[in-house]
Design a protein around this motif. Structure first.
Motif, PDB file in Angstrom:
ATOM      1  N   ASP A   1     -30.411  59.270  36.834  1.00 55.76           N
ATOM      2  CA  ASP A   1     -29.129  58.730  37.296  1.00 55.76           C
ATOM      3  C   ASP A   1     -29.300  57.774  38.470  1.00 55.76           C
ATOM      4  O   ASP A   1     -28.320  57.198  38.950  1.00 55.76           O
ATOM      5  N   ARG A   2     -30.552  57.585  38.924  1.00 58.07           N
ATOM      6  CA  ARG A   2     -30.826  56.606  39.973  1.00 58.07           C
ATOM      7  C   ARG A   2     -32.310  56.271  39.950  1.00 58.07           C
ATOM      8  O   ARG A   2     -33.142  57.130  39.677  1.00 58.07           O
ATOM      9  N   ILE A   3     -32.616  55.007  40.246  1.00 55.94           N
ATOM     10  CA  ILE A   3     -33.997  54.544  40.382  1.00 55.94           C
ATOM     11  C   ILE A   3     -34.159  53.993  41.795  1.00 55.94           C
ATOM     12  O   ILE A   3     -33.301  53.244  42.274  1.00 55.94           O
ATOM     13  N   ILE A   4     -35.241  54.360  42.462  1.00 59.42           N
ATOM     14  CA  ILE A   4     -35.552  53.754  43.753  1.00 59.42           C
ATOM     15  C   ILE A   4     -36.940  53.134  43.677  1.00 59.42           C
ATOM     16  O   ILE A   4     -37.827  53.653  43.012  1.00 59.42           O
ATOM     17  N   LEU A   5     -37.090  52.014  44.345  1.00 61.43           N
ATOM     18  CA  LEU A   5     -38.337  51.254  44.293  1.00 61.43           C
ATOM     19  C   LEU A   5     -38.910  51.104  45.694  1.00 61.43           C
ATOM     20  O   LEU A   5     -38.183  50.852  46.659  1.00 61.43           O
ATOM     21  N   GLY A   6     -40.240  51.239  45.792  1.00 63.91           N
ATOM     22  CA  GLY A   6     -40.908  51.133  47.077  1.00 63.91           C
ATOM     23  C   GLY A   6     -42.047  50.140  47.057  1.00 63.91           C
ATOM     24  O   GLY A   6     -42.512  49.703  45.993  1.00 63.91           O
ATOM     25  N   GLY A   7     -42.531  49.779  48.232  1.00 63.01           N
ATOM     26  CA  GLY A   7     -43.650  48.847  48.331  1.00 63.01           C
ATOM     27  C   GLY A   7     -43.255  47.458  47.864  1.00 63.01           C
ATOM     28  O   GLY A   7     -42.139  46.981  48.103  1.00 63.01           O
ATOM     29  N   LEU A   8     -44.156  46.790  47.172  1.00 60.22           N
ATOM     30  CA  LEU A   8     -43.874  45.447  46.656  1.00 60.22           C
ATOM     31  C   LEU A   8     -42.701  45.463  45.684  1.00 60.22           C
ATOM     32  O   LEU A   8     -41.924  44.496  45.617  1.00 60.22           O
ATOM     33  N   HIS A   9     -42.521  46.542  44.922  1.00 56.48           N
ATOM     34  CA  HIS A   9     -41.407  46.616  43.982  1.00 56.48           C
ATOM     35  C   HIS A   9     -40.065  46.535  44.701  1.00 56.48           C
ATOM     36  O   HIS A   9     -39.105  45.950  44.188  1.00 56.48           O
ATOM     37  N   ARG A  10     -39.985  47.116  45.879  1.00 58.63           N
ATOM     38  CA  ARG A  10     -38.763  46.996  46.685  1.00 58.63           C
ATOM     39  C   ARG A  10     -38.520  45.536  47.054  1.00 58.63           C
ATOM     40  O   ARG A  10     -37.388  45.037  46.972  1.00 58.63           O
ATOM     41  N   ASP A  11     -39.586  44.839  47.442  1.00 56.80           N
ATOM     42  CA  ASP A  11     -39.452  43.429  47.808  1.00 56.80           C
ATOM     43  C   ASP A  11     -39.050  42.572  46.606  1.00 56.80           C
ATOM     44  O   ASP A  11     -38.261  41.635  46.739  1.00 56.80           O
ATOM     45  N   LEU A  12     -39.581  42.888  45.428  1.00 61.07           N
ATOM     46  CA  LEU A  12     -39.209  42.150  44.217  1.00 61.07           C
ATOM     47  C   LEU A  12     -37.738  42.378  43.881  1.00 61.07           C
ATOM     48  O   LEU A  12     -37.030  41.448  43.480  1.00 61.07           O
ATOM     49  N   LEU A  13     -37.270  43.599  44.035  1.00 64.88           N
ATOM     50  CA  LEU A  13     -35.864  43.895  43.788  1.00 64.88           C
ATOM     51  C   LEU A  13     -34.982  43.098  44.735  1.00 64.88           C
ATOM     52  O   LEU A  13     -33.970  42.510  44.311  1.00 64.88           O
ATOM     53  N   GLU A  14     -35.345  43.062  45.997  1.00 60.89           N
ATOM     54  CA  GLU A  14     -34.530  42.355  46.973  1.00 60.89           C
ATOM     55  C   GLU A  14     -34.585  40.840  46.763  1.00 60.89           C
ATOM     56  O   GLU A  14     -33.621  40.136  47.071  1.00 60.89           O
ATOM     57  N   ALA A  15     -35.692  40.331  46.207  1.00 59.00           N
ATOM     58  CA  ALA A  15     -35.813  38.897  45.960  1.00 59.00           C
ATOM     59  C   ALA A  15     -34.900  38.443  44.826  1.00 59.00           C
ATOM     60  O   ALA A  15     -34.304  37.363  44.892  1.00 59.00           O
ATOM     61  N   ASP A  16     -34.779  39.261  43.764  1.00 58.37           N
ATOM     62  CA  ASP A  16     -33.960  38.861  42.606  1.00 58.37           C
ATOM     63  C   ASP A  16     -33.421  40.105  41.908  1.00 58.37           C
ATOM     64  O   ASP A  16     -33.875  40.473  40.822  1.00 58.37           O
TER      65      ASP A  16
END
Length: 404
Positions: free
Chosen positions: A337-352
C-alpha cells in the motif's frame, strides 16, 4: 485470596502487560497524549494513567504535568506524552563500502550523538567491528547515559538464525562471516550492557522509516534503495519486517530489468542491482567516478546539479524506466500500500516523479499500481536508526524485564 485482592492483581497484570504496547505507541509518535494512549490501548483512563506513570518511573517517557489541549478542541485536556531526552540509549552501528558510523540512539528514533570513522573497510570484520564499537563506547563514556543494547547494519544479506553475512560483495569481508557473533563479542569486550543484534541495512532502513519516517502508518510497506553500490529491498507487513524463512527475503537487486544489460555478480545479466545503482548512473551519464567521494554522493550530486545536461537527463530517464519496471513487477507480486525509495532512487524520484509513477502504472497488471503512493525516504541515517530499532525491540516487548 479475597475478591478484592484478585481484582487488584488482575488490574496490575493488565497494566504491566500494556507497558510494551504503550511504550511502542509513544516511541513511534502514535500516542502524543494520554487520551490517545487510552483509546489506542482500549483501557480505562485510570489504567492508561498508571501505565504512563510506570513508564515515566522507568525513565523512558515524560508525562507533561500540565495537561493541555489544542486550540479549538473540546473535552477534558489531556497530559502530553513524549520520550525522555535523558533516558537510556542504544548503540547503533553501520558498516558500508566507504567506512562505518557509530551512534547513540534514544527512544523515538532520536540520534543523540554520532561519529563517522575510516574511509576504507578492512578485510577483517573483527577489526572493523572492534573499531566501530570502540567509537560507540567512547560516545557512551562522554554522554554518561545508560546503554540497553546494540544493533548493527551491514551491506549484506544476513542469514538467520546464524547471523552470518552471506554476500558482503561491496566490502572485502569473506562470504559467510559470523558478523553477529563478532559484533556481540566486541560489544561485551567494550563493557556495553544489553543484547546485540545484526541486520541487513536496507531491511533496517525500512524498519526505521516505517516507525519514524515516510512509511509510518503503512500496513504493507515496500522499500527499495541503493547503497554505495547495488540495490536492496525490504518489506514491512503489519509493523514487522518480513525476512522470509531464513532472513533472505526481498533480494530485489537480482530482479532482471534489462535482458541484454550489464553482467551481474550473481551470474545473471541486467539485474536491478547493476542497472539502477550509482555506478550505473555515472556510467550512463558518461562521467568517470572519482576516488575522493562515495559513488552514492557523486551520483546524487551530479543528478541535482546537472540535471539540465542532456547526457545526465538521458541517464536519469534510463534508470527511472528500469527502476519503474522493477517496481511494477514487485507491486504485481506483493501488492503493497506504499513504496518508499532511498539512496539514488530517492533522488531519481525527486528529479522526475511523474515519469517513474507512469512507468509503474503502465507496467502493472490492472493499472492498480499507479495508485500506490511512491515516496522518498525522509530520515537521516535511516539504517542507523533501524539498527537501533533492533536493539530497542526487547525493551518495547517487555520494558520491566529488559531494564531489570
Amino acid at each position: 485470596m479475597n475478591g478484592k485482592s484478585t481484582t487488584t492483581r488482575t488490574k496490575l497484570e493488565r497494566g504491566r502487560s500494556a507497558l510494551g504496547p504503550a511504550l511502542e505507541l509513544v516511541h513511534t509518535g502514535r500516542a502524543p497524549t494520554r487520551a490517545v494512549l487510552t483509546s489506542e490501548l482500549g483501557v480505562t483512563r485510570a489504567t492508561a494513567g498508571a501505565v504512563a506513570a510506570e513508564l515515566e518511573a522507568l525513565g523512558l517517557i515524560k508525562v507533561d504535568s500540565s495537561p493541555g489541549s489544542a486550540a479549538g478542541s473540546q473535552g477534558r485536556p489531556s497530559h502530553r506524552l513524549s520520550v525522555r531526552d535523558s533516558g537510556p540509549v542504544v548503540l547503533a552501528a553501520q558498516v558500508h563500502a566507504d567506512g562505518f558510523r557509530a551512534a547513540l540512539v534514544g527512544l523515538g528514533g532520536r540520534i543523540v550523538a554520532t561519529v563517522p570513522g575510516c574511509v576504507a573497510v578492512m578485510a577483517d570484520p573483527a577489526q572493523v567491528l572492534g573499531e566501530v564499537v570502540e567509537a560507540g563506547a567512547q560516545l557512551l563514556r562522554e554522554s554518561g547515559l545508560r546503554c540497553v543494547g546494540a544493533g548493527l547494519a551491514v551491506p549484506s544479506a544476513v542469514a538467520e538464525p546464524e547471523g552470518t553475512a552471506l554476500n558482503p560483495l561491496h566490502i572485502a569481508w569473506p562470504a559467510g562471516a559470523p558478523v553477529r557473533d563478532i559484533f556481540s563479542a566486541c560489544v561485551r569486550a567494550a563493557g556495553i550492557n544489553g543484547p546485540a543484534f545484526t541486520g541487513n541495512d536496507v531491511n533496517l532502513t525500512a524498519l526505521a522509516e516505517h516507525r519514524h519516517g515516510a512509511g509510518r502508518g503503512a500496513q504493507h510497506l515496500l522499500c527499495v534503495a541503493t547503497g554505495h553500490r547495488g540495490v536492496g529491498g525490504a518489506l514491512v507487513l503489519d509493523g514487522r519486517l518480513h525476512s522470509g524463512s531464513s532472513g533472505l527475503a526481498l533480494e530485489v537487486g537480482h530482479l532482471t530489468v534489462n535482458a541484454e544489460g550489464r553482467p551481474c555478480h550473481c551470474g545473471g545479466r541486467g539485474c536491478l542491482d547493476v542497472e539502477t545503482d550509482p555506478l550505473a548512473f555515472l556510467t550512463a551519464a558518461r562521467r568517470e567516478p572519482g576516488p575522493e567521494e562515495s559513488l552514492l554522493k557523486q551520483s546524487g550530486d551530479l543528478l541535482r546539479a546537472e540535471y539540465g545536461d542532456p547526457a545526465v537527463r538521458a541517464a536519469a530517464e534510463e534508470l527511472i524506466d528500469r527502476l519503474g519496471l522493477g517496481l511494477a513487477g514487485l507491486v504485481n507480486i506483493l501488492n503493497p500500500d506504499r513504496i518508499i525509495l532511498g539512496g539514488l532512487h530517492r533522488d531519481l524520484l525527486e528529479a522526475d516523479p511523474e515519469r517513474l509513477r507512469a512507468v509503474v502504472a503502465d507496467r502493472s497488471l490492472w493499472g492498480r499500481s499507479g495508485s500506490v503512493p511512491i515516496l522518498a525516504c525522509t530520515l537521516d541515517h535511516n539504517s542507523l536508526v533501524g539498527a537501533a530499532e533492533l536493539a530497542w525491540q526487547p525493551v518495547l516487548d517487555d520494558p520491566l524485564a529488559a531494564l531489570a
